[in-house]
Write a protein that holds these residues in place. Sequence first.
Motif, PDB file in Angstrom:
ATOM      1  N   SER A   1       0.717  -1.114  -0.068  1.00  0.00           N
ATOM      2  CA  SER A   1      -0.002   0.109  -0.024  1.00  0.00           C
ATOM      3  C   SER A   1       0.954   1.197  -0.125  1.00  0.00           C
ATOM      4  CB  SER A   1      -1.015   0.104   1.286  1.00  0.00           C
ATOM      5  OG  SER A   1      -0.211  -0.246   2.413  1.00  0.00           O
ATOM      6  N   TYR A   2       0.331   2.613   0.080  1.00  0.00           N
ATOM      7  CA  TYR A   2       1.043   3.773  -0.118  1.00  0.00           C
ATOM      8  C   TYR A   2       2.015   3.900   0.938  1.00  0.00           C
ATOM      9  CZ  TYR A   2      -1.880   5.058   4.042  1.00  0.00           C
ATOM     10  OH  TYR A   2      -2.520   4.977   5.169  1.00  0.00           O
ATOM     11  N   ASP A   3       1.950   3.163   2.277  1.00  0.00           N
ATOM     12  CA  ASP A   3       2.611   3.240   3.317  1.00  0.00           C
ATOM     13  C   ASP A   3       3.975   2.213   3.085  1.00  0.00           C
ATOM     14  OD1 ASP A   3       1.090   1.407   3.951  1.00  0.00           O
ATOM     15  OD2 ASP A   3       0.518   2.258   6.064  1.00  0.00           O
ATOM     16  N   THR A   4       3.979   1.377   2.005  1.00  0.00           N
ATOM     17  CA  THR A   4       4.707   0.324   1.914  1.00  0.00           C
ATOM     18  C   THR A   4       4.438  -0.879   2.934  1.00  0.00           C
ATOM     19  OG1 THR A   4       6.614   0.981   3.563  1.00  0.00           O
ATOM     20  CG2 THR A   4       6.601   1.708   1.398  1.00  0.00           C
ATOM     21  N   TRP A   5       3.340  -0.875   3.680  1.00  0.00           N
ATOM     22  CA  TRP A   5       2.948  -2.148   4.145  1.00  0.00           C
ATOM     23  C   TRP A   5       2.624  -3.192   3.313  1.00  0.00           C
ATOM     24  CZ3 TRP A   5       1.484  -2.681   9.613  1.00  0.00           C
ATOM     25  CH2 TRP A   5       0.991  -4.293   9.988  1.00  0.00           C
ATOM     26  N   ILE A   6       3.047  -4.561   3.594  1.00  0.00           N
ATOM     27  CA  ILE A   6       3.182  -5.546   2.460  1.00  0.00           C
ATOM     28  C   ILE A   6       1.742  -6.403   2.963  1.00  0.00           C
ATOM     29  CG2 ILE A   6       3.980  -7.705   1.825  1.00  0.00           C
ATOM     30  CD1 ILE A   6       6.926  -6.389   2.068  1.00  0.00           C
ATOM     31  N   TRP A   7       0.723  -6.234   2.166  1.00  0.00           N
ATOM     32  CA  TRP A   7      -0.503  -7.197   2.436  1.00  0.00           C
ATOM     33  C   TRP A   7      -0.531  -8.407   1.959  1.00  0.00           C
ATOM     34  CZ3 TRP A   7      -3.522  -4.961   6.216  1.00  0.00           C
ATOM     35  CH2 TRP A   7      -3.418  -3.554   6.280  1.00  0.00           C
ATOM     36  N   HIS A   8       0.340  -8.707   0.789  1.00  0.00           N
ATOM     37  CA  HIS A   8       0.167 -10.205   0.508  1.00  0.00           C
ATOM     38  C   HIS A   8       1.679 -10.393  -0.029  1.00  0.00           C
ATOM     39  CE1 HIS A   8      -0.356 -13.163  -2.701  1.00  0.00           C
ATOM     40  NE2 HIS A   8       0.304 -12.552  -3.582  1.00  0.00           N
ATOM     41  N   ALA A   9       2.060 -11.481   0.285  1.00  0.00           N
ATOM     42  CA  ALA A   9       3.459 -12.075   0.116  1.00  0.00           C
ATOM     43  C   ALA A   9       3.370 -13.450  -0.264  1.00  0.00           C
ATOM     44  CB  ALA A   9       4.439 -11.922   1.202  1.00  0.00           C
TER      45      ALA A   9
ATOM     46  N   LEU B   1      -3.578 -15.011  -4.588  1.00  0.00           N
ATOM     47  CA  LEU B   1      -3.978 -13.800  -4.380  1.00  0.00           C
ATOM     48  C   LEU B   1      -5.433 -13.503  -4.498  1.00  0.00           C
ATOM     49  CD1 LEU B   1      -3.218 -10.534  -4.118  1.00  0.00           C
ATOM     50  CD2 LEU B   1      -2.950 -10.411  -6.547  1.00  0.00           C
ATOM     51  N   PHE B   2      -6.178 -13.946  -5.148  1.00  0.00           N
ATOM     52  CA  PHE B   2      -7.486 -14.098  -5.574  1.00  0.00           C
ATOM     53  C   PHE B   2      -8.478 -15.115  -4.909  1.00  0.00           C
ATOM     54  CE2 PHE B   2      -5.713 -11.087  -8.836  1.00  0.00           C
ATOM     55  CZ  PHE B   2      -6.174  -9.897  -8.266  1.00  0.00           C
ATOM     56  N   ASP B   3      -7.847 -15.937  -4.197  1.00  0.00           N
ATOM     57  CA  ASP B   3      -8.527 -17.028  -3.943  1.00  0.00           C
ATOM     58  C   ASP B   3      -9.778 -16.766  -2.789  1.00  0.00           C
ATOM     59  OD1 ASP B   3      -6.651 -18.618  -5.158  1.00  0.00           O
ATOM     60  OD2 ASP B   3      -5.688 -19.521  -3.363  1.00  0.00           O
ATOM     61  N   GLU B   4      -9.488 -15.905  -2.042  1.00  0.00           N
ATOM     62  CA  GLU B   4     -10.650 -15.545  -1.108  1.00  0.00           C
ATOM     63  C   GLU B   4     -11.739 -14.687  -1.935  1.00  0.00           C
ATOM     64  OE1 GLU B   4     -10.956 -16.254   2.537  1.00  0.00           O
ATOM     65  OE2 GLU B   4      -9.563 -17.682   1.640  1.00  0.00           O
ATOM     66  N   LEU B   5     -11.441 -14.144  -2.715  1.00  0.00           N
ATOM     67  CA  LEU B   5     -12.351 -13.210  -3.466  1.00  0.00           C
ATOM     68  C   LEU B   5     -12.838 -14.012  -4.422  1.00  0.00           C
ATOM     69  CD1 LEU B   5     -13.397 -10.575  -4.246  1.00  0.00           C
ATOM     70  CD2 LEU B   5     -11.402 -10.286  -5.951  1.00  0.00           C
ATOM     71  N   THR B   6     -12.426 -14.884  -5.060  1.00  0.00           N
ATOM     72  CA  THR B   6     -13.041 -15.950  -5.954  1.00  0.00           C
ATOM     73  C   THR B   6     -14.277 -16.806  -5.279  1.00  0.00           C
ATOM     74  OG1 THR B   6     -11.075 -16.104  -7.271  1.00  0.00           O
ATOM     75  CG2 THR B   6     -12.763 -17.681  -7.754  1.00  0.00           C
ATOM     76  N   ALA B   7     -13.697 -17.142  -3.916  1.00  0.00           N
ATOM     77  CA  ALA B   7     -14.717 -18.086  -3.173  1.00  0.00           C
ATOM     78  C   ALA B   7     -15.608 -17.342  -2.360  1.00  0.00           C
ATOM     79  CB  ALA B   7     -13.709 -18.610  -1.801  1.00  0.00           C
ATOM     80  N   GLY B   8     -15.635 -16.042  -2.517  1.00  0.00           N
ATOM     81  CA  GLY B   8     -16.889 -15.316  -2.045  1.00  0.00           C
ATOM     82  C   GLY B   8     -16.735 -14.890  -0.513  1.00  0.00           C
TER      83      GLY B   8
ATOM     84  N   TYR C   1      -5.516  -3.378  -8.200  1.00  0.00           N
ATOM     85  CA  TYR C   1      -4.345  -3.238  -7.809  1.00  0.00           C
ATOM     86  C   TYR C   1      -3.577  -2.482  -9.106  1.00  0.00           C
ATOM     87  CZ  TYR C   1      -5.224  -6.718  -4.406  1.00  0.00           C
ATOM     88  OH  TYR C   1      -5.581  -7.519  -3.294  1.00  0.00           O
ATOM     89  N   LEU C   2      -2.970  -1.404  -8.688  1.00  0.00           N
ATOM     90  CA  LEU C   2      -1.905  -0.869  -9.783  1.00  0.00           C
ATOM     91  C   LEU C   2      -1.138  -1.585 -10.235  1.00  0.00           C
ATOM     92  CD1 LEU C   2      -1.511   2.821  -8.492  1.00  0.00           C
ATOM     93  CD2 LEU C   2      -3.464   1.753  -9.818  1.00  0.00           C
ATOM     94  N   ALA C   3      -1.039  -2.003 -11.512  1.00  0.00           N
ATOM     95  CA  ALA C   3       0.000  -2.974 -12.248  1.00  0.00           C
ATOM     96  C   ALA C   3       0.503  -2.545 -13.242  1.00  0.00           C
ATOM     97  CB  ALA C   3      -0.814  -4.223 -12.584  1.00  0.00           C
ATOM     98  N   ASP C   4       1.985  -3.151 -13.737  1.00  0.00           N
ATOM     99  CA  ASP C   4       2.514  -2.748 -14.794  1.00  0.00           C
ATOM    100  C   ASP C   4       1.878  -3.594 -16.124  1.00  0.00           C
ATOM    101  OD1 ASP C   4       3.700  -5.368 -14.777  1.00  0.00           O
ATOM    102  OD2 ASP C   4       5.606  -4.605 -14.244  1.00  0.00           O
TER     103      ASP C   4
END
Length: 350
Positions: free
Chosen positions: A134-142, A161-168, A187-190
């Motif tokens: 996030s903006y403060d460099t906290w790592i939410w996913h590794a 990354l999207f397992d919980e979202l896909t599972a609802g 998420y912002l991505a390249d």
Amino acid sequence: MLADYFVNRPVFKDPVFRTRYRMSLNLFKRISTDLCQYDRYFVQRSDATDKVGLLPEQKMTAALRMLAYAEYLRAPTTADLRRLLAKAERRGFPGMIGSIDCMHWQWKNCPTGWAGEYSGRKHIPTIILEAVASYDTWIWHAFFGMPGACNDLNILAKSPLFDELTAGRAPLIQFQVNNRAHSLGYYLADGIYPRWTTFLKTVRNPTRPKEIEFAKTQEGYRKDVERCFGILQSQFGIVRGAARGWHKEDLRYIMLTCIILHNMIVENERPEDSDDELESDDEEDNNMRPRIAEVWEGPTGRDFDPVGRDAHHMNGFMDRYQQIRSEHSHSNLQEDLIQHFWEFQGNMSI
């Protein structure tokens, strides 16, 4: 450990103990005493061969480390998401919950038989870390451990990354920009990442002024995660240099430990009133710019399943799976945010 912290004249004094354990020594001892009275597991005992087991201090330290994994290496909660979304709106990107990228860690002692699999375009064995910051460099996913020959798409295919979202089971995020409703955070991505609803990419070869401004800002904010990688490597020399371990699982523990310590440092150095500032501005500013994004506790399945099936039903799962990967929704999101950011910049300059 005993000589460092728990003897009468320890090597490290109370401030260092508080930094490591996030509590005072007196509180630690009180909790340890209560635990020993409540559960005999924490009491030092001998086994059948009269071999003395671990001390209560050692067992409690191990328990605190496991708790640290839960607290400092987890997905954002509903409260966390509200804070992240509030900050994103102030930056002109409603619905943004972080930026994603990958980092290679050179593996000096990679087994010879694995060298080809773990060597990428630079022909040096590496192990890859996928992270969301996030903006403060906290790592939410590794997500750590993929071979260096993989690219970001290969890693995403294996990532949870999207397992919980896909599972609802993830919190529900809804926001409206350019008079169009959206129901997924992103998420912002390249450029290498796919055109999914959950990724916001830059505009390739922008020509219109609004596209140029959007691309410049998106690429700047996306570097939050790259800045995080730089901080991680500067704080911990073991990550900055080549990994000398022989076993991949040991390297995983090292990387995750460094990430946990990094997040603890971020939390410790975060101003106490920063969250309050993000949650509420002055009254005049709140009236001018009402909250765009909202977040609620899950399940997300009810929102994605148009016929009201159970969130755990296979059809609901596939609905969410396709929603996440919709190129059409990605195009709509990008178009809406380009227009929104252009208007946002104009409002900010008034």
